[in-house]
Design a protein around this motif. Structure first.
Motif, PDB file in Angstrom:
ATOM      1  N   PHE A   1     -27.638  16.701  -0.934  1.00  0.00           N
ATOM      2  CA  PHE A   1     -29.000  16.298  -0.622  1.00  0.00           C
ATOM      3  C   PHE A   1     -29.866  17.549  -0.581  1.00  0.00           C
ATOM      4  O   PHE A   1     -29.537  18.520   0.087  1.00  0.00           O
ATOM      5  CB  PHE A   1     -29.001  15.598   0.744  1.00  0.00           C
ATOM      6  CG  PHE A   1     -30.337  15.072   1.148  1.00  0.00           C
ATOM      7  CD1 PHE A   1     -30.816  13.874   0.650  1.00  0.00           C
ATOM      8  CD2 PHE A   1     -31.132  15.775   2.040  1.00  0.00           C
ATOM      9  CE1 PHE A   1     -32.052  13.383   1.032  1.00  0.00           C
ATOM     10  CE2 PHE A   1     -32.372  15.293   2.430  1.00  0.00           C
ATOM     11  CZ  PHE A   1     -32.832  14.093   1.924  1.00  0.00           C
ATOM     12  N   THR A   2     -30.952  17.528  -1.327  1.00  0.00           N
ATOM     13  CA  THR A   2     -31.819  18.706  -1.340  1.00  0.00           C
ATOM     14  C   THR A   2     -33.253  18.273  -1.675  1.00  0.00           C
ATOM     15  O   THR A   2     -33.566  17.083  -1.633  1.00  0.00           O
ATOM     16  CB  THR A   2     -31.287  19.776  -2.334  1.00  0.00           C
ATOM     17  OG1 THR A   2     -32.093  20.935  -2.255  1.00  0.00           O
ATOM     18  CG2 THR A   2     -31.267  19.275  -3.762  1.00  0.00           C
TER      19      THR A   2
ATOM     20  N   PRO B   1     -24.025  14.638   4.409  1.00  0.00           N
ATOM     21  CA  PRO B   1     -22.935  15.591   4.746  1.00  0.00           C
ATOM     22  C   PRO B   1     -23.014  16.916   4.008  1.00  0.00           C
ATOM     23  O   PRO B   1     -22.467  17.905   4.475  1.00  0.00           O
ATOM     24  CB  PRO B   1     -21.669  14.826   4.361  1.00  0.00           C
ATOM     25  CG  PRO B   1     -22.078  13.396   4.299  1.00  0.00           C
ATOM     26  CD  PRO B   1     -23.515  13.381   3.879  1.00  0.00           C
ATOM     27  N   GLN B   2     -23.671  16.933   2.841  1.00  0.00           N
ATOM     28  CA  GLN B   2     -23.876  18.205   2.149  1.00  0.00           C
ATOM     29  C   GLN B   2     -25.359  18.300   1.825  1.00  0.00           C
ATOM     30  O   GLN B   2     -25.857  17.545   0.992  1.00  0.00           O
ATOM     31  CB  GLN B   2     -23.069  18.263   0.860  1.00  0.00           C
ATOM     32  CG  GLN B   2     -21.570  18.276   1.129  1.00  0.00           C
ATOM     33  CD  GLN B   2     -20.790  18.623  -0.117  1.00  0.00           C
ATOM     34  OE1 GLN B   2     -20.663  19.784  -0.491  1.00  0.00           O
ATOM     35  NE2 GLN B   2     -20.258  17.611  -0.745  1.00  0.00           N
ATOM     36  N   ALA B   3     -26.039  19.199   2.495  1.00  0.00           N
ATOM     37  CA  ALA B   3     -27.481  19.284   2.292  1.00  0.00           C
ATOM     38  C   ALA B   3     -27.857  20.719   1.971  1.00  0.00           C
ATOM     39  O   ALA B   3     -27.431  21.655   2.663  1.00  0.00           O
ATOM     40  CB  ALA B   3     -28.218  18.808   3.539  1.00  0.00           C
ATOM     41  N   PHE B   4     -28.622  20.869   0.905  1.00  0.00           N
ATOM     42  CA  PHE B   4     -29.080  22.195   0.503  1.00  0.00           C
ATOM     43  C   PHE B   4     -30.561  22.275   0.860  1.00  0.00           C
ATOM     44  O   PHE B   4     -31.420  21.742   0.145  1.00  0.00           O
ATOM     45  CB  PHE B   4     -28.857  22.378  -0.997  1.00  0.00           C
ATOM     46  CG  PHE B   4     -29.204  23.740  -1.492  1.00  0.00           C
ATOM     47  CD1 PHE B   4     -28.402  24.832  -1.178  1.00  0.00           C
ATOM     48  CD2 PHE B   4     -30.322  23.955  -2.275  1.00  0.00           C
ATOM     49  CE1 PHE B   4     -28.723  26.101  -1.629  1.00  0.00           C
ATOM     50  CE2 PHE B   4     -30.651  25.222  -2.736  1.00  0.00           C
ATOM     51  CZ  PHE B   4     -29.840  26.299  -2.409  1.00  0.00           C
ATOM     52  N   LEU B   5     -30.861  22.913   1.984  1.00  0.00           N
ATOM     53  CA  LEU B   5     -32.221  22.855   2.522  1.00  0.00           C
ATOM     54  C   LEU B   5     -32.599  24.156   3.214  1.00  0.00           C
ATOM     55  O   LEU B   5     -31.732  24.930   3.642  1.00  0.00           O
ATOM     56  CB  LEU B   5     -32.331  21.715   3.545  1.00  0.00           C
ATOM     57  CG  LEU B   5     -32.158  20.280   3.026  1.00  0.00           C
ATOM     58  CD1 LEU B   5     -31.996  19.326   4.196  1.00  0.00           C
ATOM     59  CD2 LEU B   5     -33.322  19.868   2.151  1.00  0.00           C
ATOM     60  N   LYS B   6     -33.902  24.344   3.355  1.00  0.00           N
ATOM     61  CA  LYS B   6     -34.396  25.418   4.218  1.00  0.00           C
ATOM     62  C   LYS B   6     -34.405  24.883   5.643  1.00  0.00           C
ATOM     63  O   LYS B   6     -34.591  23.673   5.855  1.00  0.00           O
ATOM     64  CB  LYS B   6     -35.827  25.789   3.830  1.00  0.00           C
ATOM     65  CG  LYS B   6     -35.961  26.403   2.463  1.00  0.00           C
ATOM     66  CD  LYS B   6     -37.432  26.688   2.201  1.00  0.00           C
ATOM     67  CE  LYS B   6     -37.612  27.213   0.802  1.00  0.00           C
ATOM     68  NZ  LYS B   6     -39.026  27.401   0.450  1.00  0.00           N
TER      69      LYS B   6
ATOM     70  N   GLU C   1     -36.691  25.209   7.765  1.00  0.00           N
ATOM     71  CA  GLU C   1     -38.008  24.615   8.049  1.00  0.00           C
ATOM     72  C   GLU C   1     -38.019  23.133   7.667  1.00  0.00           C
ATOM     73  O   GLU C   1     -38.578  22.299   8.372  1.00  0.00           O
ATOM     74  CB  GLU C   1     -39.120  25.334   7.265  1.00  0.00           C
ATOM     75  CG  GLU C   1     -39.405  26.748   7.711  1.00  0.00           C
ATOM     76  CD  GLU C   1     -38.492  27.769   7.042  1.00  0.00           C
ATOM     77  OE1 GLU C   1     -37.484  27.362   6.410  1.00  0.00           O
ATOM     78  OE2 GLU C   1     -38.774  28.978   7.153  1.00  0.00           O
ATOM     79  N   ARG C   2     -37.404  22.851   6.529  1.00  0.00           N
ATOM     80  CA  ARG C   2     -37.368  21.468   6.065  1.00  0.00           C
ATOM     81  C   ARG C   2     -36.493  20.620   7.000  1.00  0.00           C
ATOM     82  O   ARG C   2     -36.824  19.479   7.323  1.00  0.00           O
ATOM     83  CB  ARG C   2     -36.812  21.437   4.636  1.00  0.00           C
ATOM     84  CG  ARG C   2     -36.774  20.069   4.011  1.00  0.00           C
ATOM     85  CD  ARG C   2     -38.165  19.587   3.653  1.00  0.00           C
ATOM     86  NE  ARG C   2     -38.134  18.304   2.989  1.00  0.00           N
ATOM     87  CZ  ARG C   2     -39.127  17.787   2.296  1.00  0.00           C
ATOM     88  NH1 ARG C   2     -40.251  18.454   2.182  1.00  0.00           N
ATOM     89  NH2 ARG C   2     -39.028  16.621   1.737  1.00  0.00           N
ATOM     90  N   LEU C   3     -35.401  21.224   7.426  1.00  0.00           N
ATOM     91  CA  LEU C   3     -34.523  20.532   8.381  1.00  0.00           C
ATOM     92  C   LEU C   3     -35.296  20.180   9.641  1.00  0.00           C
ATOM     93  O   LEU C   3     -35.167  19.079  10.190  1.00  0.00           O
ATOM     94  CB  LEU C   3     -33.355  21.438   8.770  1.00  0.00           C
ATOM     95  CG  LEU C   3     -32.033  21.231   8.057  1.00  0.00           C
ATOM     96  CD1 LEU C   3     -31.037  22.266   8.541  1.00  0.00           C
ATOM     97  CD2 LEU C   3     -31.505  19.830   8.297  1.00  0.00           C
ATOM     98  N   ALA C   4     -36.115  21.163  10.114  1.00  0.00           N
ATOM     99  CA  ALA C   4     -36.906  20.929  11.324  1.00  0.00           C
ATOM    100  C   ALA C   4     -37.861  19.756  11.116  1.00  0.00           C
ATOM    101  O   ALA C   4     -38.069  18.946  12.017  1.00  0.00           O
ATOM    102  CB  ALA C   4     -37.678  22.197  11.694  1.00  0.00           C
ATOM    103  N   GLU C   5     -38.412  19.649   9.885  1.00  0.00           N
ATOM    104  CA  GLU C   5     -39.307  18.518   9.592  1.00  0.00           C
ATOM    105  C   GLU C   5     -38.545  17.201   9.602  1.00  0.00           C
ATOM    106  O   GLU C   5     -39.029  16.185  10.080  1.00  0.00           O
ATOM    107  CB  GLU C   5     -39.975  18.720   8.229  1.00  0.00           C
ATOM    108  CG  GLU C   5     -41.033  19.806   8.233  1.00  0.00           C
ATOM    109  CD  GLU C   5     -41.515  20.161   6.835  1.00  0.00           C
ATOM    110  OE1 GLU C   5     -42.404  21.011   6.738  1.00  0.00           O
ATOM    111  OE2 GLU C   5     -40.999  19.607   5.849  1.00  0.00           O
TER     112      GLU C   5
END
Lengths: 143, 505
Positions: free
Chosen positions: B93-94, A32-37, A39-43
């Motif tokens: 999540f990171t 529910p809380q994700a700190f991501l780029k 590009e990483r999400l796409a992966e």
């Protein structure tokens, strides 16, 4: 779960059109809380980057997701707004159904039945999993 | 000297090991191989902080999906979702790289999230060690991460995956930078496994050194059992009673007269004898006697389950269940297979502190020896610890010990070389007379009290228990001085013939 019930859920939620929309929602349901780029999400979700960005936009416009405002950073904090009073428990119910492989395929099928896929620049966005096209069964599940 | 600002973990038993908690702001590295409990440890640290100590927290995850963590935490009764809803917890999540980069930003979004809920604790799950060739980079990277956390005054717990089973080989550059290192391990013991925890270092406070056992318990979380050998408070060391007048009666008719009216308060008595010599009967009578006087008694049994103890008591006319129902007797049974001695001792300690017995019986010491190894240090340490515990709480304790010799005894405790800790020793023997074995009892040692060391016959009557028979013949036998014997030191004395005295007219 009968296809009609899934269709009802999709109607009430309103914004979901593409399998990537659902898979992103499923990802954020688990994270529910994700700190991501992105590009990483796409992966993580297995679609190409332009599709992921389109789907992110749709989810945020619908108020299902918010992201940190700072666009100068490569990564953003995405927060699922599951407590939205507009959506109530419909979203949770749909995501619970889609949490199993069979349920996910059923929702994909319902999405396909419901309306034609979004077009982007004349090309239908093709879902990819790990860089490969999603198997045909994902697109046309035997529901 | 200023009192250190300690952050209580809330993990059962751990704050005692830490002498109160971790110093606030410390960077705590939790190292261990897969399956040692690092994630549970860190999540409980944050959960307890948010739910019990008004210290909101953040959990940063790289590999475990938050929904799985929520599911797993629910098994321990921790409702993480509820804490999230109440703004007391954030789970983010990171990726490791992004996390590292963020902590080096002056306006970190992650730390802003932590600040939004007033977080005081953070747990970062799943740091990995760089290869040995990159040790310098790893230390530097970890130093930057630690600085970022320190800037926010967060008490940070970082779980570091170790692939080495050997702790010496697991020395990591991160360990030199961290303020506190907690090493978790899981090791085979016979065919079982034992979890243990060691505070390798912790800046800014004292803590109990050594490896302490812990368990992960469904519905609760971690429970740490302080190592038996670890010194307790000074109170325990000074706990020996100084009451030369009060006597604790034995409950065995005829025995009190032999022990000067009873045992000293908080004394340690060992009853030694072969199986069937009457040790457990004496123990039941001792506990029942206390209960009749309104004194609470604790009976720790390792060999016989409670139902059997109750039945045995009934057979000698003692309604032990009635005493238990009245809250006068606590009967505690633990089967001796796969003993975790730290845990076992912690349980006894808790019972003694809560139940506050005046009397205690441990049946039997030899079973501890069988489980721990009689010559092992852990057995002696355990015995030292339990004697000290009983003395601190002024409990007059009786320990049964099975001596395997059927007729006579060549040593009081065999391989168990702890008799110097014991105040009183009562030997229970079989004596073969005619075609029967008869019970014999000798008070062999009574510290600070006189004892005749004479052997008395005993009798165990069905429905009545044991009694020591009087010695009506004693007065008839002359007391012969040593000079009247030969071979005293060689343990085979013979009466010396009267010296021939020549009379000269």
């Amino acid at each position: 779960m009968k296809p009609k019930q899934i269709g009802d859920f999709l109607d009430r939620i309103g914004c979901l059109e593409h399998p990537c929309d659902l898979d992103l929602l499923l990802f954020f349901y688990r994270h529910p809380q994700a700190f991501l780029k992105s590009e990483r999400l796409a992966e993580y979700v297995g679609y190409d980057l332009p599709q992921v960005e389109r789907s992110l936009e749709i989810l945020m416009t619908a108020g299902l997701l918010r992201q940190s405002p700072d666009s100068t950073r490569p990564a953003r904090l995405y927060v699922l707004t599951r407590g939205s009073s507009i959506l109530g428990g419909w979203l949770s119910s749909l995501l619970r159904i889609a949490a199993t492989p069979e349920g996910r395929l059923a929702v994909f099928h319902a999405l396909k039945q419901r309306r034609p896929p979004r077009l982007s620049g004349g090309d239908e966005p093709e879902p990819v999993a790990n860089g490969r096209p999603v198997p045909r069964t994902l697109e046309e599940p035997h529901a | 000297m200023p009192e250190p600002d300690l952050v209580k973990t809330g993990i059962k038993g751990l704050d005692e090991v830490l002498f109160g908690g971790f110093p606030r702001g410390n960077i705590i590295l939790v190292a261990g191989t897969a399956g040692t409990g690092k994630t549970t440890f860190g999540v409980e640290f944050v959960y307890r902080g948010a739910s019990q100590f008004n210290e909101p927290g953040v959990i940063v995850l790289f590999e475990v999906a938050p929904d799985k963590l929520i599911r797993d935490a629910a098994l321990f009764g921790w409702d993480l979702r509820e804490l999230e809803r109440n703004g007391r917890l954030k789970m983010i999540f990171t990726t490791r790289q992004l996390f590292q980069q963020e902590l080096q930003q002056a306006d970190s979004q992650l730390l802003a999230e932590a600040a939004e809920i007033g977080a005081r604790r953070i747990f970062v799950d799943g740091l990995v060690r760089l290869p040995e060739s990159n040790a310098g980079d790893s230390r530097d990277a970890f130093h930057l991460l630690a600085e970022g956390l320190h800037r926010e005054n967060l008490t940070a717990m970082l779980a570091l995956e170790s692939t080495f089973a050997d702790p010496a080989a697991a020395r990591a550059p991160e360990e030199f930078v961290a303020d506190t290192i907690v090493r978790l391990s899981i090791e085979p013991v016979q065919r079982a496994v034992l979890r243990s925890l060691e505070i390798v270092k912790s800046r800014g406070h004292e803590f109990a050194l050594g490896r302490h056992t812990f368990r992960i318990i469904n519905g609760q979380g971690l429970e740490v059992y302080r190592r038996v050998q670890a010194p307790r408070g000074l109170l325990r060391e000074r706990g020996a009673a100084f009451d030369p007048t009060t006597r604790v009666t034995t409950g065995v008719p005829g025995l009190d007269e032999l022990v000067n009216g009873g045992y000293f308060v908080a004394s340690t008595t060992l009853v030694v004898g072969i199986s069937g010599a009457g040790k457990s009967v004496m123990a039941l009578q001792y506990i029942a006697e206390g209960a009749r006087r309104g004194e609470r008694g604790l009976m720790i049994t390792l060999d016989e389950p409670p139902a059997q103890v109750l039945r045995n008591a009934h057979s000698i006319g003692i309604d032990l269940q009635a005493f238990i129902d009245k809250g006068l007797v606590h009967l505690w049974y633990e089967p001796p297979q796969e003993f975790e001695i730290d845990r076992h001792f912690a349980q006894i300690e808790a019972i003694v502190e809560d139940f506050k017995p005046r009397r205690a019986v441990i049946d039997s010491l030899s079973t501890y020896g069988s489980s721990l190894g009689p010559a092992e240090r852990s057995f002696r340490d355990f015995f030292h610890a339990i004697v000290a515990l009983m003395k601190e709480h002024q409990v007059t304790a009786v320990y049964n010990h099975e001596n395997p010799e059927m007729l006579g005894m060549s040593s009081m405790m065999g391989e168990f070389k702890v008799s110097s800790l014991v105040d009183n020793i009562i030997l229970m023997n079989w004596v073969e007379l005619g075609d029967s074995f008869r019970h014999a009892l000798t008070v062999a040692k009574m510290r600070a009290m006189p004892t005749s060391r004479t052997t008395h016959e005993c009798e165990i009557a069905n429905g009545q228990g044991m009694k020591v028979l009087p010695r009506p013949i004693r007065a008839a036998l002359p007391v012969v001085p040593f000079a009247g014997y030969l071979g005293l030191i060689s343990r085979s004395p013979e009466r010396r013939s009267p010296p021939m005295v020549s009379e000269t007219p």
